[in-house]
Design an enzyme around this catalytic site. Structure first.
Site, PDB file in Angstrom:
ATOM      1  N   SER A   1       0.593  -1.200   0.048  1.00  0.00           N
ATOM      2  CA  SER A   1      -0.029  -0.389  -0.292  1.00  0.00           C
ATOM      3  C   SER A   1       1.009   1.153   0.319  1.00  0.00           C
ATOM      4  O   SER A   1       1.444   1.593  -1.232  1.00  0.00           O
ATOM      5  CB  SER A   1      -0.769  -0.268   0.800  1.00  0.00           C
ATOM      6  OG  SER A   1      -2.346   1.368   0.950  1.00  0.00           O
TER       7      SER A   1
ATOM      8  N   ASP B   1      -5.629   2.960  -4.592  1.00  0.00           N
ATOM      9  CA  ASP B   1      -6.748   2.774  -3.459  1.00  0.00           C
ATOM     10  C   ASP B   1      -6.935   3.567  -2.581  1.00  0.00           C
ATOM     11  O   ASP B   1      -7.857   4.288  -2.029  1.00  0.00           O
ATOM     12  CB  ASP B   1      -7.136   1.184  -2.512  1.00  0.00           C
ATOM     13  CG  ASP B   1      -5.745   0.788  -1.925  1.00  0.00           C
ATOM     14  OD1 ASP B   1      -4.513   1.964  -1.185  1.00  0.00           O
ATOM     15  OD2 ASP B   1      -5.649  -0.396  -0.811  1.00  0.00           O
TER      16      ASP B   1
ATOM     17  N   ASP C   1      -0.378   1.509  -4.342  1.00  0.00           N
ATOM     18  CA  ASP C   1      -1.638   0.313  -5.685  1.00  0.00           C
ATOM     19  C   ASP C   1      -2.910   1.262  -5.847  1.00  0.00           C
ATOM     20  O   ASP C   1      -3.888   0.270  -6.145  1.00  0.00           O
ATOM     21  CB  ASP C   1      -1.830  -0.794  -4.000  1.00  0.00           C
ATOM     22  CG  ASP C   1      -2.645  -0.302  -2.833  1.00  0.00           C
ATOM     23  OD1 ASP C   1      -2.047   0.594  -2.659  1.00  0.00           O
ATOM     24  OD2 ASP C   1      -3.336  -0.879  -2.227  1.00  0.00           O
TER      25      ASP C   1
END
Length: 564
Positions: free
Chosen positions: A147, A309, A307
């Site tokens: 992440s 998100d 990533d």
């Protein structure tokens, strides 16, 4: 003193010979017991977030052996719980160091265990993985990513058949299977190339990715007769991650073509040379993008994490200076936009629902109530928002979900995926920005309007690192001490305490404490589930910003003394 870590080290020196980087690191550890202990004192923790750790040699590190062992445990779980014709798994990876290697290693383990693997041809965002799990009817999915962590980290998120990160129960069952596996003796494996040639591994087709983009575009709240100038000047940074292609494709197909990319952060690079902590929550990660925004006189700056998100933004204030908005501020703006546009368009469901985490600003709940929308509060982690979407879907009410958000820059306006989606977030932010700008309203104007209506709200997050085995024990002791009597925090009276370790409001048990303060404020304390950190979330309501900041400062000083 327990010296099991020395035995583990010797075992690795004999058996871990397939990865030259691991071999080299093991040699460099020789004679340094502190380094050996840190690398081998435990197995890398596996939980609802899967694996996450520093890349390197050892049982407490991310490497091809720990990834293969976790994959074997997950494979055993799938074989035990799914019939043969349903044993499929989706795989994706981001720009992290060795992410592609770990994805191929995991794929080889799954294929060797009779599980059909669908893997993206190139790095793809986390939401694309969540989408593929459901689109391809998979039993599970894995996303190789750490992440927003620094470059020395990598990780491995596990998803269930519903496209959500795995439940607490599933994580426990998978962990049980992982712990049965000897890291060198019990892992079945075939090479990625041979599995691909045999058809046991296949590439996810372009139409799945296109369908995902179309789902995002379908989240638009603009009608054909709505006036909107899409020529807003946008600066975008993928922070050397996966966002470049999906974010720019989505925005361009929606008509936002005036996009300037931050060149140094455009292409995938796991070293993150210009943003050592590639997290849009961190001011330093946004600095280069801010420079580009100033040079290009941009209207809006967007940045997504590796990533893709999470998405962060900056906008110009009245003095023509760029201001970063927090996740809470952006989330509240988006929520109000979604609700107001649905009301205007006549598309608000009668039983509409917004979902947020317990550490996310309560201003969101006030906004929802103003529109007659129900708020559901869940534990920290977007997986719990995804689970709520799934619950609604099972009841035939998936359309009731209109928005979900968390303070850590995660947003989702549709039920097509079950995790936060920065492609959707970036698209909606651009639409909201352009819609208001066309009407002479800035996002900061809109934010002030919300504060005037509901009261000023200050939300801050503070993280404190506790490295190594001693750090883990210290965090546990701190949480235990806070469960004793706490009559006040920073000279503000505590009026209520929610200890989520006991299980509250039907939520799973979690090591989180929320202190409700006099004057409609709160402090939430929790150990991070993915990093060696304690996180403290402070929420203050006050008449104005200065009063709120003074109150918050006293509370943070008090909490820092507690943590020492």
């Amino acid at each position: 003193m327990n010296k099991e870590y020395l035995e583990a080290y010797e075992k690795w020196c004999k058996n871990a010979v397939a990865d030259k980087d691991v071999v080299e690191e093991l040699k460099n550890m020789e004679g340094d017991e502190a380094k050996i202990e840190d690398a081998f004192y435990r197995n890398l923790a596996f939980g609802t977030g899967g694996l996450r750790g520093v890349i390197g040699a050892g049982t407490n590190r991310m490497n091809i052996y720990t990834v293969a062992k976790a994959s074997q445990g997950l494979a055993n779980y799938i074989v035990a719980n799914f019939p043969k014709d349903e044993r499929r798994i989706a795989v994706s990876f981001d720009s992290r160091i060795k992410a592609d290697v770990f994805a191929r290693v995991a794929s080889g383990v799954f294929a060797a265990n009779g599980i059909k693997v669908w893997i993206y041809t190139e790095l793809m965002p986390t939401p694309c993985l969540s989408y593929a799990v459901r689109a391809l009817g998979c039993a599970a999915g894995i996303m190789v990513t750490a992440s927003h962590n620094p470059s020395k980290y990598n990780g491995y998120k596990v998803y269930g058949a519903d496209g959500c990160q795995i439940t607490t129960e599933a994580a426990a069952a998978i962990l049980e299977e992982i712990e049965k596996v000897d890291i060198f003796e019990d892992v079945r494996n075939v090479s990625f190339g041979s599995a691909l040639q045999a058809g046991d591994v296949a590439y996810i087709t372009e139409n799945v990715y296109t369908d995902f983009v179309n789902e995002v575009l379908g989240q638009s709240l603009i009608n054909a007769d709505d006036e909107i100038d899409k020529n807003v000047a946008i600066v975008y940074s993928p922070l050397n991650g996966t966002g470049l292609k999906p974010v720019t494709r989505t925005l361009k197909e929606a008509g936002y073509t005036n996009i300037t990319l931050v060149e140094e952060q455009k292409n995938p690079d796991g070293n993150f040379p210009t943003c050592p902590y590639p997290n849009p929550e961190i001011k330093e990660a946004m600095a280069l993008g801010m420079d580009y925004a100033r040079k290009n006189n941009a209207d809006l700056l967007l940045a997504t994490d590796p990533d893709c998100d999470r998405v962060g933004i900056a906008v110009k204030n009245q003095d023509n200076e760029y201001v970063l908005l927090s996740g809470n501020q952006t989330g509240c703006l988006l929520l109000d936009y979604v609700c107001s546009m649905r009301v205007k368009n006549g598309t608000m469901p009668k039983d509409a629902e917004v979902v947020k985490t317990i550490v996310t600003t309560d201003l969101g709940q006030q906004i929802a109530e103003n529109y007659g929308v129900k708020t559901v509060n869940v534990l920290t982690g977007f997986k719990f928002i995804g689970e709520e979407i799934g619950r609604l879907e099972k009841q035939g009410k998936a359309d009731s979900y209109i928005f979900g958000f968390e303070e850590s820059y995660g947003y989702l306006s549709g039920s097509y995926v079950r995790d936060k989606d920065a492609v959707d977030g970036a698209f909606l932010i651009c639409e909201m920005f352009a819609y208001y700008k066309t009407r002479g309203i800035s996002l900061l104007d809109k934010l002030d309007e919300l504060y005037k209506k509901y009261g000023y709200c200050l939300n801050t997050l503070h993280s404190y690192e506790f490295e190594g085995s001693a750090g883990l024990e210290k965090m546990q002791n701190i949480m235990a001490s806070m469960r004793n009597d706490m009559p006040e925090i920073g000279r503000v009276k505590v009026v209520k305490v929610n200890d989520y370790l006991k299980g509250i409001d039907g939520l799973p048990k979690s090591d989180v404490i929320k202190f409700y303060l006099e004057g409609n404020g709160s402090v939430v304390v929790r150990p991070s589930g993915t990093e060696p950190k304690m996180k403290v979330y402070v929420s203050i309501s006050a008449a104005d910003e200065a009063t709120a900041k003074a109150k918050e400062s006293n509370i943070v000083s008090f909490m820092e003394q507690m943590l020492k």
